[in-house]
Design an enzyme around this catalytic site. Structure first.
Site, mmCIF file in Angstrom:
data_model
loop_
_atom_site.group_PDB
_atom_site.id
_atom_site.type_symbol
_atom_site.label_atom_id
_atom_site.label_comp_id
_atom_site.label_asym_id
_atom_site.label_seq_id
_atom_site.Cartn_x
_atom_site.Cartn_y
_atom_site.Cartn_z
ATOM 1 N N TYR A 1 61.150 52.988 6.862
ATOM 2 C CA TYR A 1 59.937 52.809 6.051
ATOM 3 C C TYR A 1 59.918 53.717 4.821
ATOM 4 O O TYR A 1 59.065 53.553 3.950
ATOM 5 C CB TYR A 1 58.682 53.068 6.889
ATOM 6 C CG TYR A 1 58.429 52.058 7.996
ATOM 7 C CD1 TYR A 1 59.227 50.923 8.130
ATOM 8 C CD2 TYR A 1 57.397 52.235 8.891
ATOM 9 C CE1 TYR A 1 58.988 49.998 9.139
ATOM 10 C CE2 TYR A 1 57.147 51.309 9.902
ATOM 11 C CZ TYR A 1 57.957 50.190 10.018
ATOM 12 O OH TYR A 1 57.702 49.283 11.019
ATOM 13 N N LYS B 1 68.945 51.993 19.278
ATOM 14 C CA LYS B 1 69.814 50.820 19.282
ATOM 15 C C LYS B 1 71.236 51.334 19.066
ATOM 16 O O LYS B 1 71.932 50.955 18.112
ATOM 17 C CB LYS B 1 69.371 49.839 18.185
ATOM 18 C CG LYS B 1 70.064 48.499 18.230
ATOM 19 C CD LYS B 1 69.592 47.581 19.341
ATOM 20 C CE LYS B 1 70.428 46.314 19.387
ATOM 21 N NZ LYS B 1 70.050 45.414 20.519
ATOM 22 N N ASP C 1 65.391 46.741 22.533
ATOM 23 C CA ASP C 1 65.023 45.413 23.029
ATOM 24 C C ASP C 1 64.727 45.460 24.531
ATOM 25 O O ASP C 1 63.797 44.813 25.017
ATOM 26 C CB ASP C 1 66.063 44.347 22.660
ATOM 27 C CG ASP C 1 67.497 44.785 22.876
ATOM 28 O OD1 ASP C 1 67.752 45.990 23.101
ATOM 29 O OD2 ASP C 1 68.383 43.916 22.825
ATOM 30 N N ASP D 1 56.665 52.118 15.754
ATOM 31 C CA ASP D 1 55.580 51.296 15.218
ATOM 32 C C ASP D 1 55.398 50.061 16.102
ATOM 33 O O ASP D 1 54.283 49.727 16.538
ATOM 34 C CB ASP D 1 55.951 50.887 13.781
ATOM 35 C CG ASP D 1 54.862 50.109 13.086
ATOM 36 O OD1 ASP D 1 53.715 50.166 13.544
ATOM 37 O OD2 ASP D 1 55.164 49.435 12.086
ATOM 38 N N ASP E 1 52.377 49.699 19.290
ATOM 39 C CA ASP E 1 51.385 48.627 19.248
ATOM 40 C C ASP E 1 51.525 47.697 20.452
ATOM 41 O O ASP E 1 50.526 47.267 21.033
ATOM 42 C CB ASP E 1 51.477 47.853 17.928
ATOM 43 C CG ASP E 1 50.734 48.575 16.810
ATOM 44 O OD1 ASP E 1 49.870 49.409 17.132
ATOM 45 O OD2 ASP E 1 51.001 48.313 15.640
HETATM 46 MG MG LIG Z 1 68.425 41.791 22.491
HETATM 47 MG MG LIG Z 2 51.707 49.625 13.878
#
Ligand SMILES: [Mg+2]
Ligand SMILES: [Mg+2]
Lengths: 354, 354
Positions: free
Chosen positions: B141, B189, B221, B245, B249
């Site tokens: 970001y 990851k 994931d 983020d 959420d």
């Molecule tokens: Mg995956």
């Molecule tokens: Mg958020």
């Protein structure tokens, strides 16, 4: 219709479920007067054992000359200790790359008879039927530089997309939406990322070409929430590689039928690789217990997306649904009622009902 | 203990819930012989109305001189049509940046009395009590370049971290785990991203310093799946900005008590900004209906993380829980049984029980 299909059964239960899918395809070919020819090749652990590599050259060549590829599953404890370039999973990544498969399609559908297995409350998940279209060859997982810098004191990865890469995946998603409930949710982080801003612009441009499809934009964090609180609101979701990686796995557990989920990875000319989302399940391999439904539904996706045979695909999907709703199930579904059967019996039931 | 606190009530229900938190803090100060002083400043829409900017200079200065900052909520339809640099949300982003808040702490806890409101099956979510520690100032970001290239034909965003940025957030997460159930899940990851590989190395290095904390690595994931299928397995989760983020959420909707979730954003010296996860709810502002619990729990987090007053924080948290378990609730919780009360009554109940 005449089509040539490469079968890559792979490891573990891959062989058993591939056999099931082939039987179903043969039945469909008889019923609808198609001619499907098959060619079997090695990938993953079995390819390591016989060829010393998880992705032999002849496998790649055969796939490149096929109209479509069906893949079972790869991997198992036997190959877990090998160096990373020799792991069975490298075969899978390698073939996806070799075929330039840019679009990953992951449908998630709830089955009324399996709602008890969902982590969500049944009334919330009932009726869910969504398709995640994930960009598969670009974005953060492939951009350069991806390296340590300043003598290891910092690190960088790069999210890169060309306009053309975004356009082709967005087109694919609109086309999918047209054949479904005609609603497209584009997921991005356009309030922060420049790549997401371009993504959103392209979706806005493209929607002029698909006037019957309604379009909604959703930020990725909000999408991660809404998949849980309101999964039935979605039809087709399109998103870039990394967001799609996270959201498609999140979505895969919503309906409690992870063992039943198919997937497709497509090239621009329509050639595709079709495989179940589940793995090779070495613990139950060779016991005739494996659930063949994800592989069978993957072959239905092949009929639809690579061969344009939507009626045939629908027949397979409806047959599977009716058999599940009649209470038949394999051991993995862990159901209290109904009748538990094995791979062969499940396949037989489906073939007879077609 | 003597502490100076800046209050930024902001817009909508921000004023009402801030009043509630201040009352609770005053009670705690009396009870434990602390001296808290307060200074109120404008942020968001109200700051636009009075100062022509969502983040006036005097607000930033006051926050910089405070021991901690409490923030209510910003935004509302009144300011939705303003150009993007003049939106209330810019005040929030601006103050986080001005204070160099690098660690975002988002606890998610299920309340037995609210399980009916969870999208998950009650037996699955019952007992969930996790804390997401999200890196807030680095990563995708904020990295550069973040721009169109090749005459708009391609686009790039950059995920950049220094080793020091990763070390300080990982340290913070280990410290949080030490005061909780001593389990840390690091999410990355690492099978794809170079930044995640460095992240994982640093977690492995750091764990030597916190031998009582058990450490687990999880791919993002897989984490998105496990939050749904097994939320009680988590204690502290630490992850980089974008993954945090999405996951924070996602986690926020699991327990059905989104309106009750507090958050903290911390600077290295312990100064922090504390705010509810919910928004300014302009539709119910000024009606005395707002649920003050997220704001009150945010002030408890302030006592713990900025002032080191763990006993006082715990007292507030246990009091809130006991009042909910006695069946008292505000309108937003949409409960069938128990007694519905307003902001002032709920605050009064908490204050009296302390
Ligand atoms: Mg995956
Ligand atoms: Mg958020």
């Amino acid at each position: 219709m005449k089509k040539h299909i490469v079968l890559l059964p792979g490891d573990g239960i891959g062989t058993e479920v591939m056999e099931a899918a082939k039987e179903v395809l043969t039945t469909i070919a008889d019923e609808f007067n198609h001619s499907f020819s098959y060619e079997v090749h090695d990938i993953g652990g079995v390819a390591i054992d016989f060829h010393g590599t998880p992705l032999p050259k002849q496998t790649v060549e055969a796939c490149n000359n096929a109209d479509a590829v069906l893949l079972g599953a790869v991997g198992g404890p036997k190959w877990d200790q090998l160096p990373s370039h020799l792991r069975p999973e490298k075969g899978l990544l390698g073939i996806r790359k070799a075929l330039d498969l840019f679009a990953n399609l992951r449908p998630v559908k709830s089955f009324d008879h399996l709602l008890h297995a969902s982590p969500l409350k049944e009334e919330l998940v009932k009726g869910s039927d969504l398709l995640i279209v994930r960009e598969l060859t670009g974005g953060l997982y492939f951009g350069t530089p991806s390296e340590r810098q300043q003598n290891g004191q910092s690190v960088v990865d790069t999210l890169f997309y060309t306009r053309q890469e975004i356009e082709r995946i967005v087109d694919k998603a609109f086309q999918c939406a047209q054949t479904r409930r005609k609603h497209l949710t584009s997921v991005d982080k356009a309030n922060v990322l420049e790549s997401s801003k371009l993504w959103r612009e392209i979706v806005e441009e493209k929607k002029q070409q698909y006037p019957e499809v309604t379009v909604e934009h959703l930020l990725v964090d909000a999408a991660a929430m809404k998949l849980i609180t309101n999964p039935t609101q979605f039809d087709v979701i399109v998103t870039e590689n990394m967001f799609g990686d996270i959201l498609s796995d999140e979505a895969s557990v919503l309906t409690g039928s992870l063992g039943m989920l198919p997937s497709a990875s497509l090239r621009e000319d329509g050639v595709g690789l079709y495989e179940p989302v589940h793995g090779s399940a070495p613990d139950i391999a060779g016991q005739g217990k494996a659930n063949p439904i994800a592989m069978i539904l993957s072959s239905a996706m092949m009929l639809r997306h690579s061969f344009g045979l939507d009626e045939e695909a629908r027949l397979i999907e409806e047959t599977v649904e009716s058999i599940l709703n009649a209470g038949f199930h394999t051991a993995d579904l862990n159901m209290k009622s109904g009748q538990q059967i094995g791979t062969v019996e499940m396949t037989q039931l489906i073939v007879e009902s077609i």
